[in-house]
Design a protein around this motif. Sequence first.
Motif, PDB file in Angstrom:
ATOM      1  N   ASN A  67      35.708  71.455  49.200  1.00 27.72           N
ATOM      2  CA  ASN A  67      35.721  70.217  48.425  1.00 27.72           C
ATOM      3  C   ASN A  67      37.171  69.904  48.089  1.00 27.72           C
ATOM      4  N   TYR A  68      37.570  68.659  48.252  1.00 32.64           N
ATOM      5  CA  TYR A  68      38.955  68.296  47.989  1.00 32.64           C
ATOM      6  C   TYR A  68      39.015  66.876  47.447  1.00 32.64           C
ATOM      7  N   TYR A  69      40.122  66.552  46.838  1.00 40.24           N
ATOM      8  CA  TYR A  69      40.400  65.169  46.457  1.00 40.24           C
ATOM      9  C   TYR A  69      41.865  64.914  46.757  1.00 40.24           C
ATOM     10  N   VAL A  70      42.174  63.663  47.067  1.00 38.96           N
ATOM     11  CA  VAL A  70      43.533  63.279  47.432  1.00 38.96           C
ATOM     12  C   VAL A  70      44.164  62.559  46.248  1.00 38.96           C
ATOM     13  N   GLN A  71      45.278  63.052  45.815  1.00 44.99           N
ATOM     14  CA  GLN A  71      46.012  62.419  44.724  1.00 44.99           C
ATOM     15  C   GLN A  71      47.245  61.761  45.336  1.00 44.99           C
ATOM     16  N   GLU A  72      47.244  60.437  45.358  1.00 45.06           N
ATOM     17  CA  GLU A  72      48.364  59.696  45.942  1.00 45.06           C
ATOM     18  C   GLU A  72      49.604  59.854  45.070  1.00 45.06           C
ATOM     19  N   PRO A  73      50.787  59.950  45.689  1.00 48.15           N
ATOM     20  CA  PRO A  73      52.016  60.101  44.902  1.00 48.15           C
ATOM     21  C   PRO A  73      52.369  58.810  44.181  1.00 48.15           C
ATOM     22  N   LYS A  74      53.038  58.959  43.061  1.00 49.35           N
ATOM     23  CA  LYS A  74      53.512  57.798  42.318  1.00 49.35           C
ATOM     24  C   LYS A  74      54.744  57.242  43.021  1.00 49.35           C
ATOM     25  N   SER A  75      54.859  55.926  43.030  1.00 48.94           N
ATOM     26  CA  SER A  75      56.032  55.325  43.667  1.00 48.94           C
ATOM     27  C   SER A  75      57.223  55.436  42.713  1.00 48.94           C
ATOM     28  N   ALA A  76      58.338  55.833  43.259  1.00 49.60           N
ATOM     29  CA  ALA A  76      59.545  56.017  42.457  1.00 49.60           C
ATOM     30  C   ALA A  76      60.287  54.689  42.354  1.00 49.60           C
ATOM     31  N   HIS A  77      60.686  54.351  41.150  1.00 49.29           N
ATOM     32  CA  HIS A  77      61.475  53.145  40.925  1.00 49.29           C
ATOM     33  C   HIS A  77      62.927  53.573  40.742  1.00 49.29           C
ATOM     34  N   PHE A  78      63.756  53.165  41.669  1.00 51.80           N
ATOM     35  CA  PHE A  78      65.159  53.555  41.622  1.00 51.80           C
ATOM     36  C   PHE A  78      65.970  52.393  41.084  1.00 51.80           C
ATOM     37  N   LYS A  79      66.669  52.636  40.008  1.00 50.07           N
ATOM     38  CA  LYS A  79      67.525  51.609  39.434  1.00 50.07           C
ATOM     39  C   LYS A  79      68.972  51.991  39.733  1.00 50.07           C
ATOM     40  N   LYS A  80      69.643  51.134  40.470  1.00 46.37           N
ATOM     41  CA  LYS A  80      71.018  51.427  40.856  1.00 46.37           C
ATOM     42  C   LYS A  80      71.924  51.346  39.631  1.00 46.37           C
ATOM     43  N   LYS A  81      72.724  52.378  39.433  1.00 49.31           N
ATOM     44  CA  LYS A  81      73.654  52.428  38.313  1.00 49.31           C
ATOM     45  C   LYS A  81      75.058  52.649  38.860  1.00 49.31           C
ATOM     46  N   GLU A  82      75.994  51.985  38.246  1.00 48.39           N
ATOM     47  CA  GLU A  82      77.381  52.161  38.634  1.00 48.39           C
ATOM     48  C   GLU A  82      78.218  52.459  37.396  1.00 48.39           C
ATOM     49  N   TYR A  83      79.220  53.250  37.569  1.00 46.05           N
ATOM     50  CA  TYR A  83      80.069  53.656  36.451  1.00 46.05           C
ATOM     51  C   TYR A  83      80.802  52.459  35.854  1.00 46.05           C
ATOM     52  N   LYS A  84      81.186  51.510  36.696  1.00 47.31           N
ATOM     53  CA  LYS A  84      81.986  50.380  36.224  1.00 47.31           C
ATOM     54  C   LYS A  84      81.214  49.470  35.266  1.00 47.31           C
ATOM     55  N   THR A  85      79.886  49.514  35.280  1.00 43.00           N
ATOM     56  CA  THR A  85      79.124  48.658  34.369  1.00 43.00           C
ATOM     57  C   THR A  85      79.293  49.071  32.916  1.00 43.00           C
ATOM     58  N   ASN A  86      79.770  50.273  32.662  1.00 41.15           N
ATOM     59  CA  ASN A  86      80.042  50.702  31.288  1.00 41.15           C
ATOM     60  C   ASN A  86      81.177  49.915  30.649  1.00 41.15           C
ATOM     61  N   PHE A  87      82.026  49.311  31.473  1.00 39.31           N
ATOM     62  CA  PHE A  87      83.226  48.649  30.963  1.00 39.31           C
ATOM     63  C   PHE A  87      83.195  47.135  31.147  1.00 39.31           C
ATOM     64  N   LEU A  88      82.088  46.572  31.594  1.00 40.00           N
ATOM     65  CA  LEU A  88      81.991  45.130  31.766  1.00 40.00           C
ATOM     66  C   LEU A  88      81.865  44.431  30.426  1.00 40.00           C
ATOM     67  N   TYR A  89      82.393  43.217  30.356  1.00 42.44           N
ATOM     68  CA  TYR A  89      82.301  42.431  29.130  1.00 42.44           C
ATOM     69  C   TYR A  89      80.877  41.926  28.948  1.00 42.44           C
ATOM     70  N   SER A  90      80.389  42.008  27.729  1.00 46.18           N
ATOM     71  CA  SER A  90      79.070  41.491  27.399  1.00 46.18           C
ATOM     72  C   SER A  90      79.170  40.714  26.093  1.00 46.18           C
TER      73      SER A  90
END
Length: 100
Positions: A67-90
């Motif tokens: 007896n088995y059941y299939v557990q589908e994997p969760k989709s990963a949400h990748f958010k692109k991060k860059e170091y320079k965004t820490n210093f942008l004017y807001s």
Amino acid sequence: MSSGKDQTRFWRIDFDVPEMAERWENQLIGWASSADPMQSLRLKFLNKEDAIQFAEKQGKHLAPSWNYYVQEPKSAHFKKKEYKTNFLYSPDKLRWIQTK
């Protein structure tokens, strides 16, 4: 510490451990021990179809398939991060990070 995603692209079969399985504590090391050999067994497969086929094929001649059941994997949400965004004017209110 970061959690990597290396070696996570596999399908696997894990076995259920019965509630009534006999367990005891190893007196020398303090680890939990068990007489159930399937407790720590994990099978890896490259795709879902191979894992399902393996489970259905087991015990084909002697008993019904597993007896088995299939557990589908969760989709990963990748958010692109860059170091320079820490210093942008807001124009919004500045973040205040209190360290103490």
